[in-house]
Design an enzyme around this catalytic site. Structure first.
Site: not given
Length: 230
Positions: A70, A194, A81, A68
Site C-alpha cells: 500500500y 481479485h 493485503f 505491491d
C-alpha cells in the site's frame, strides 16, 4: 551482509544464491538508495521482510500473493493485503473478510493487521516489496519480481502440503512464472478474481478459498488454519 539482507531470517540460505548475482545486488543497492533518498518508501525499512521473518520456509502452509505494498502513509508493514494495527481496513481486505464470513462464519475483524495469519503459516508475500509513497507500482521492474519468484520456487523443496491463493491476474501470472506446482509434494492452487471493489463480484465472492485450504491440508494429514484475526 548488508542491513537489508540481515532481515531475511530463515530465508537467508534460500536467498543466498540470488544475493550473489549482479541483478540482485543491483536491486538491493537501488532499494537502499531509495530508502536514503528524499521520497518516502513503504513499508518502513525495518519492516521490509516482515512476511519472511514471521513465516520462515519450514512454516509455510499457505501462500497469499499480493501485488505491491500500500502506498499510503502508515499502511504497509511488509505483509500482503495487511495494514498496520490501528489503520483503517482497506477495501480489498474488507472484501476478503466478507468472503471469510460467508465461507467459515468468521465475522469481519475490526483490525486490518494480518499478523495472526502470518504467525500461523500463511506467507503474505507481495510480488514487489517496496513502493514510493503515493505512487502505486512505482518500484515495478526493479527486480523484486525475480527475487520473490526465487523464494516461491524454493518452496518446492518443502516436504508438506502447501496451498497457493492466487487472486487476480497479477498473482496468477506470478504463480505460473514461479512454477509453484513444480514439487513432488502435495500442492493446491486456488485462483479467482481479485478481492478489489472493481473485481470482487466477478469471481472472488463465492470462491470459498478458506474452507478449501483447510480441507486440502486436513486431507493430507495436516491441521487446518485458524483464519480468525482477532
Amino acid at each position: 551482509m548488508g542491513p537489508l539482507e540481515a532481515q531475511l531470517g530463515g530465508w537467508s540460505e534460500i536467498a543466498a544464491p540470488m544475493l550473489r548475482e549482479d541483478w540482485c545486488r543491483a536491486l538491493f543497492d537501488r532499494v537502499e538508495t531509495a530508502y536514503n533518498g528524499p521520497k518516502p518508501v513503504y513499508p518502513p525499512k525495518e519492516q521490509l521482510f516482515t512476511a519472511l521473518g514471521l513465516t520462515p520456509p519450514e512454516a509455510v502452509r499457505c501462500v497469499i500473493l499480493g501485488q505491491d505494498p500500500y502506498p499510503g502513509q502508515g499502511q504497509a508493514h511488509g505483509l500482503a493485503f495487511s495494514v498496520q494495527p490501528g489503520v483503517a481496513v482497506p477495501r480489498s481486505l474488507r472484501n476478503i473478510y466478507l468472503e471469510l464470513e460467508a465461507d467459515l462464519g468468521i465475522p469481519p475483524a475490526a483490525t486490518g493487521s494480518l499478523l495472526p495469519w502470518a504467525e500461523r503459516g500463511v506467507l503474505l508475500l507481495n510480488n514487489v516489496l517496496t513502493v514510493y509513497g503515493g505512487e502505486a507500482d512505482s518500484h515495478k521492474g526493479w527486480g523484486w519480481e525475480r527475487f520473490t519468484a526465487g523464494l516461491l520456487l524454493a518452496l518446492r523443496e518443502q516436504p508438506r502440503p502447501i496451498v497457493f491463493l492466487l487472486w487476480g491476474r497479477n498473482a496468477q501470472t506470478k504463480g505460473r512464472e514461479a512454477r509453484i506446482t513444480d514439487s513432488p509434494y502435495p500442492r493446491l492452487v486456488l485462483s479467482s478474481a481479485h478481492p478489489s471493489p472493481l473485481s470482487a463480484r466477478r469471481g472472488f465472492f463465492g470462491s470459498r478459498p478458506f474452507s478449501q485450504v483447510n480441507r486440502f491440508l486436513e486431507t493430507h494429514g495436516e491441521p487446518g488454519i485458524d483464519w480468525r484475526v482477532e
